[in-house]
Design a protein around this motif. Sequence first.
Motif, PDB file in Angstrom:
ATOM      1  N   PRO A   1       0.807  -1.225   0.000  1.00  0.00           N
ATOM      2  CA  PRO A   1       0.000   0.000   0.000  1.00  0.00           C
ATOM      3  C   PRO A   1       0.838   1.273   0.000  1.00  0.00           C
ATOM      4  CG  PRO A   1      -0.050  -1.029   2.169  1.00  0.00           C
ATOM      5  CD  PRO A   1       0.641  -1.993   1.252  1.00  0.00           C
ATOM      6  N   PHE A   2       2.098   1.176   0.450  1.00  0.00           N
ATOM      7  CA  PHE A   2       2.946   2.365   0.454  1.00  0.00           C
ATOM      8  C   PHE A   2       3.282   2.807  -0.974  1.00  0.00           C
ATOM      9  CE2 PHE A   2       6.955   4.730   0.865  1.00  0.00           C
ATOM     10  CZ  PHE A   2       6.620   5.622   1.876  1.00  0.00           C
ATOM     11  N   LEU A   3       3.392   1.852  -1.899  1.00  0.00           N
ATOM     12  CA  LEU A   3       3.809   2.173  -3.267  1.00  0.00           C
ATOM     13  C   LEU A   3       2.659   2.180  -4.265  1.00  0.00           C
ATOM     14  CD1 LEU A   3       7.169   0.179  -3.463  1.00  0.00           C
ATOM     15  CD2 LEU A   3       6.851   2.633  -3.133  1.00  0.00           C
ATOM     16  N   LEU A   4       1.506   1.630  -3.900  1.00  0.00           N
ATOM     17  CA  LEU A   4       0.363   1.655  -4.801  1.00  0.00           C
ATOM     18  C   LEU A   4      -0.380   2.982  -4.679  1.00  0.00           C
ATOM     19  CD1 LEU A   4      -1.346  -1.865  -4.647  1.00  0.00           C
ATOM     20  CD2 LEU A   4      -0.099  -0.843  -6.563  1.00  0.00           C
ATOM     21  N   ALA A   5      -0.786   3.517  -5.807  1.00  0.00           N
ATOM     22  CA  ALA A   5      -1.552   4.769  -5.807  1.00  0.00           C
ATOM     23  C   ALA A   5      -3.021   4.479  -5.522  1.00  0.00           C
ATOM     24  CB  ALA A   5      -1.405   5.467  -7.149  1.00  0.00           C
ATOM     25  N   GLY A   6      -3.738   5.508  -5.089  1.00  0.00           N
ATOM     26  CA  GLY A   6      -5.166   5.395  -4.846  1.00  0.00           C
ATOM     27  C   GLY A   6      -5.529   4.721  -3.545  1.00  0.00           C
ATOM     28  N   MET A   7      -4.574   4.574  -2.625  1.00  0.00           N
ATOM     29  CA  MET A   7      -4.843   3.909  -1.362  1.00  0.00           C
ATOM     30  C   MET A   7      -5.539   4.844  -0.364  1.00  0.00           C
ATOM     31  SD  MET A   7      -3.603   0.727  -1.621  1.00  0.00           S
ATOM     32  CE  MET A   7      -4.376   0.817  -3.252  1.00  0.00           C
ATOM     33  N   HIS A   8      -6.460   4.286   0.404  1.00  0.00           N
ATOM     34  CA  HIS A   8      -7.056   4.991   1.532  1.00  0.00           C
ATOM     35  C   HIS A   8      -6.218   4.722   2.782  1.00  0.00           C
ATOM     36  CE1 HIS A   8     -11.019   6.191  -0.240  1.00  0.00           C
ATOM     37  NE2 HIS A   8     -10.664   5.249  -1.104  1.00  0.00           N
ATOM     38  N   GLU A   9      -6.428   5.542   3.812  1.00  0.00           N
ATOM     39  CA  GLU A   9      -5.658   5.390   5.046  1.00  0.00           C
ATOM     40  C   GLU A   9      -5.864   4.009   5.664  1.00  0.00           C
ATOM     41  OE1 GLU A   9      -9.650   6.330   5.824  1.00  0.00           O
ATOM     42  OE2 GLU A   9      -8.230   7.601   4.742  1.00  0.00           O
ATOM     43  N   ARG A  10      -7.066   3.447   5.564  1.00  0.00           N
ATOM     44  CA  ARG A  10      -7.354   2.155   6.194  1.00  0.00           C
ATOM     45  C   ARG A  10      -6.770   0.977   5.443  1.00  0.00           C
ATOM     46  NH1 ARG A  10     -11.842   0.972   3.061  1.00  0.00           N
ATOM     47  NH2 ARG A  10     -12.802   2.827   2.157  1.00  0.00           N
ATOM     48  N   TYR A  11      -6.190   1.201   4.276  1.00  0.00           N
ATOM     49  CA  TYR A  11      -5.590   0.096   3.528  1.00  0.00           C
ATOM     50  C   TYR A  11      -4.267  -0.353   4.140  1.00  0.00           C
ATOM     51  CZ  TYR A  11      -9.023   0.977  -0.164  1.00  0.00           C
ATOM     52  OH  TYR A  11     -10.178   1.141  -0.883  1.00  0.00           O
ATOM     53  N   PHE A  12      -3.811   0.347   5.175  1.00  0.00           N
ATOM     54  CA  PHE A  12      -2.634  -0.093   5.922  1.00  0.00           C
ATOM     55  C   PHE A  12      -3.037  -0.948   7.130  1.00  0.00           C
ATOM     56  CE2 PHE A  12      -0.719   3.179   3.400  1.00  0.00           C
ATOM     57  CZ  PHE A  12       0.598   2.790   3.246  1.00  0.00           C
ATOM     58  N   PHE A  13      -4.302  -1.346   7.176  1.00  0.00           N
ATOM     59  CA  PHE A  13      -4.786  -2.136   8.307  1.00  0.00           C
ATOM     60  C   PHE A  13      -4.002  -3.434   8.456  1.00  0.00           C
ATOM     61  CE2 PHE A  13      -7.597  -4.912  10.678  1.00  0.00           C
ATOM     62  CZ  PHE A  13      -8.154  -4.077  11.618  1.00  0.00           C
ATOM     63  N   LEU A  14      -3.751  -4.111   7.351  1.00  0.00           N
ATOM     64  CA  LEU A  14      -2.984  -5.358   7.424  1.00  0.00           C
ATOM     65  C   LEU A  14      -1.559  -5.082   7.897  1.00  0.00           C
ATOM     66  CD1 LEU A  14      -2.956  -8.403   7.000  1.00  0.00           C
ATOM     67  CD2 LEU A  14      -2.267  -8.011   4.623  1.00  0.00           C
ATOM     68  N   ALA A  15      -1.000  -3.937   7.508  1.00  0.00           N
ATOM     69  CA  ALA A  15       0.333  -3.561   7.994  1.00  0.00           C
ATOM     70  C   ALA A  15       0.314  -3.372   9.505  1.00  0.00           C
ATOM     71  CB  ALA A  15       0.802  -2.284   7.303  1.00  0.00           C
ATOM     72  N   ASP A  16      -0.743  -2.738  10.025  1.00  0.00           N
ATOM     73  CA  ASP A  16      -0.869  -2.568  11.474  1.00  0.00           C
ATOM     74  C   ASP A  16      -0.857  -3.923  12.174  1.00  0.00           C
ATOM     75  OD1 ASP A  16      -1.295   0.058  10.709  1.00  0.00           O
ATOM     76  OD2 ASP A  16      -3.451   0.004  11.054  1.00  0.00           O
TER      77      ASP A  16
ATOM     78  N   LEU B   1       5.222   0.410  16.631  1.00  0.00           N
ATOM     79  CA  LEU B   1       4.899   1.786  17.035  1.00  0.00           C
ATOM     80  C   LEU B   1       4.933   2.733  15.837  1.00  0.00           C
ATOM     81  CD1 LEU B   1       6.779   2.236  20.444  1.00  0.00           C
ATOM     82  CD2 LEU B   1       4.354   1.781  20.041  1.00  0.00           C
ATOM     83  N   LEU B   2       5.930   2.571  14.979  1.00  0.00           N
ATOM     84  CA  LEU B   2       6.018   3.423  13.785  1.00  0.00           C
ATOM     85  C   LEU B   2       4.826   3.221  12.864  1.00  0.00           C
ATOM     86  CD1 LEU B   2       9.819   3.044  12.894  1.00  0.00           C
ATOM     87  CD2 LEU B   2       8.675   5.149  13.625  1.00  0.00           C
ATOM     88  N   VAL B   3       4.508   1.955  12.595  1.00  0.00           N
ATOM     89  CA  VAL B   3       3.412   1.649  11.670  1.00  0.00           C
ATOM     90  C   VAL B   3       2.085   2.128  12.238  1.00  0.00           C
ATOM     91  CG1 VAL B   3       2.090  -0.215  10.594  1.00  0.00           C
ATOM     92  CG2 VAL B   3       4.590  -0.286  10.587  1.00  0.00           C
ATOM     93  N   GLU B   4       1.822   1.815  13.502  1.00  0.00           N
ATOM     94  CA  GLU B   4       0.535   2.190  14.086  1.00  0.00           C
ATOM     95  C   GLU B   4       0.413   3.702  14.247  1.00  0.00           C
ATOM     96  OE1 GLU B   4      -3.215   2.217  15.491  1.00  0.00           O
ATOM     97  OE2 GLU B   4      -2.111   0.676  14.380  1.00  0.00           O
ATOM     98  N   SER B   5       1.501   4.376  14.598  1.00  0.00           N
ATOM     99  CA  SER B   5       1.455   5.842  14.696  1.00  0.00           C
ATOM    100  C   SER B   5       1.125   6.464  13.350  1.00  0.00           C
ATOM    101  CB  SER B   5       2.798   6.379  15.204  1.00  0.00           C
ATOM    102  OG  SER B   5       3.066   5.916  16.511  1.00  0.00           O
ATOM    103  N   ALA B   6       1.782   5.976  12.299  1.00  0.00           N
ATOM    104  CA  ALA B   6       1.516   6.499  10.957  1.00  0.00           C
ATOM    105  C   ALA B   6       0.079   6.225  10.541  1.00  0.00           C
ATOM    106  CB  ALA B   6       2.484   5.860   9.956  1.00  0.00           C
ATOM    107  N   SER B   7      -0.383   5.018  10.791  1.00  0.00           N
ATOM    108  CA  SER B   7      -1.731   4.636  10.394  1.00  0.00           C
ATOM    109  C   SER B   7      -2.776   5.419  11.182  1.00  0.00           C
ATOM    110  CB  SER B   7      -1.913   3.129  10.598  1.00  0.00           C
ATOM    111  OG  SER B   7      -3.042   2.653   9.925  1.00  0.00           O
ATOM    112  N   PHE B   8      -2.594   5.526  12.489  1.00  0.00           N
ATOM    113  CA  PHE B   8      -3.554   6.239  13.330  1.00  0.00           C
ATOM    114  C   PHE B   8      -3.618   7.720  12.962  1.00  0.00           C
ATOM    115  CE2 PHE B   8      -4.386   8.728  17.235  1.00  0.00           C
ATOM    116  CZ  PHE B   8      -5.698   8.332  17.460  1.00  0.00           C
ATOM    117  N   LEU B   9      -2.472   8.333  12.753  1.00  0.00           N
ATOM    118  CA  LEU B   9      -2.458   9.755  12.375  1.00  0.00           C
ATOM    119  C   LEU B   9      -3.178   9.984  11.053  1.00  0.00           C
ATOM    120  CD1 LEU B   9       1.187  10.793  13.362  1.00  0.00           C
ATOM    121  CD2 LEU B   9      -0.947  11.498  14.489  1.00  0.00           C
TER     122      LEU B   9
END
Length: 412
Positions: free
Chosen positions: A300-315, A333-341
């Motif tokens: 999801p970091f490199l794909l375009a058109g992603m929503h913020e919640r598409y990092f859920f699996l990363a979390d 902590l880094l992943v969840e902070s980025a996702s939550f923000l």
Amino acid sequence: MPIPLKPVVRVEWLLVVALAGLALLARLVGLHQRTGDMVIFETWSHQLVTAGGWRGLSKQIGNYNAPFLYLLLFATYLPGSLIVKIKLVWMVFDVVLAFFTYKLVGLAWPGRRIPVIAALIMVFVPTVILNASYYGQIDDMYASFCVGALYFLLRGRPWWGLAMCGVALSLKPQGVFIFPLVGLLLLAGRIPWRSLLAVPAVYLALDVPALLLGRSPGELLTIYSPSRQSQWITRLTYQAPSIYNFIPGSPDRIDSIKKLGEIFLVALILGIYYVLIVRRVELTRARIVTVSALFAIMVPFLLAGMHERYFFLADVMAVALVFFRPRLWYVALLVESASFLSYLPYLFHWTKATLPMTVPSTLMLAALIVVAYHVVRDAAQPAADPPGSGKARVPAARAAADDPVTEVLANA
């Protein structure tokens, strides 16, 4: 005088139940919040009811696959407020996520105590709390089955693992985020190619009820086709903590940038395959979990058109990674902070002046670099000798480093 064992066990379970209750209470706080996504789901629900309830499954309603519509329609038949009962059905998959987290972590930590702690931590992750209960979204559905797939693949049960992948994909297209890991395990010979048949078998089986009710097979089975999904993607990023917050994109260049991002992503995935397979890296459970976390962040970091919640699996994968490689606790902590923000602009109407999106993107990039470094470091170790060579397949020091119990004791 030490406390007797039985009172300790009772207190332990009392605390577990209390924490589980608090996790539920945290979700109840946001049940009545009506987000834009919930307005859409309520509209689809009314359309299903107007079309005749279960007979409405024969119609093209919404842009999600049939299993989602089954659950949405089931929610409409429950008593109570529509928004609340829809969210309650979504929240059931938080329990599924906790269960598979418990099972997955149990592969690294024998016994029940650490796996229970892992499951409790998972249900208290801020984005896991917010996604279904406040946001009203269903990312915990596909993510829970991705964790289940990882569990079965690590146990050497590829048919069950690929079946879980099929369920994840049938629920949401973001279920595809687990498939780069599947590709690696296939090329490394860890799972048989024929087990891939489980994916379309499960996917089709879950669509059968809608097809029997009259849904067009061509329309339903192409619901995830790029031509149909691309109409919903008109920007490079939708508050996602991705690389595209660093790239200014004018409307006439969006398509070109999207395609370049996709090509670069595929090249990186194939490059990771090449390095790990050519170096004959011993794919221990800890290393497989590390690679799965890398792909869950990188895609999801490199794909375009992603929503913020598409990092859920990363979390989710970042939390699991902590229990297989405790030294990487700060990655979670880094992943969840980025996702939550990145949730804050949509859910709480934060503006770019309050929170520039480059901030969560930088945090996610840092997590990506750290996990990628550890994957590359594993590959930099001496190559494993082929079976029958008479040499050890992996140095004892490296084998110990991949065992979280040994690692923690060694650094105590």
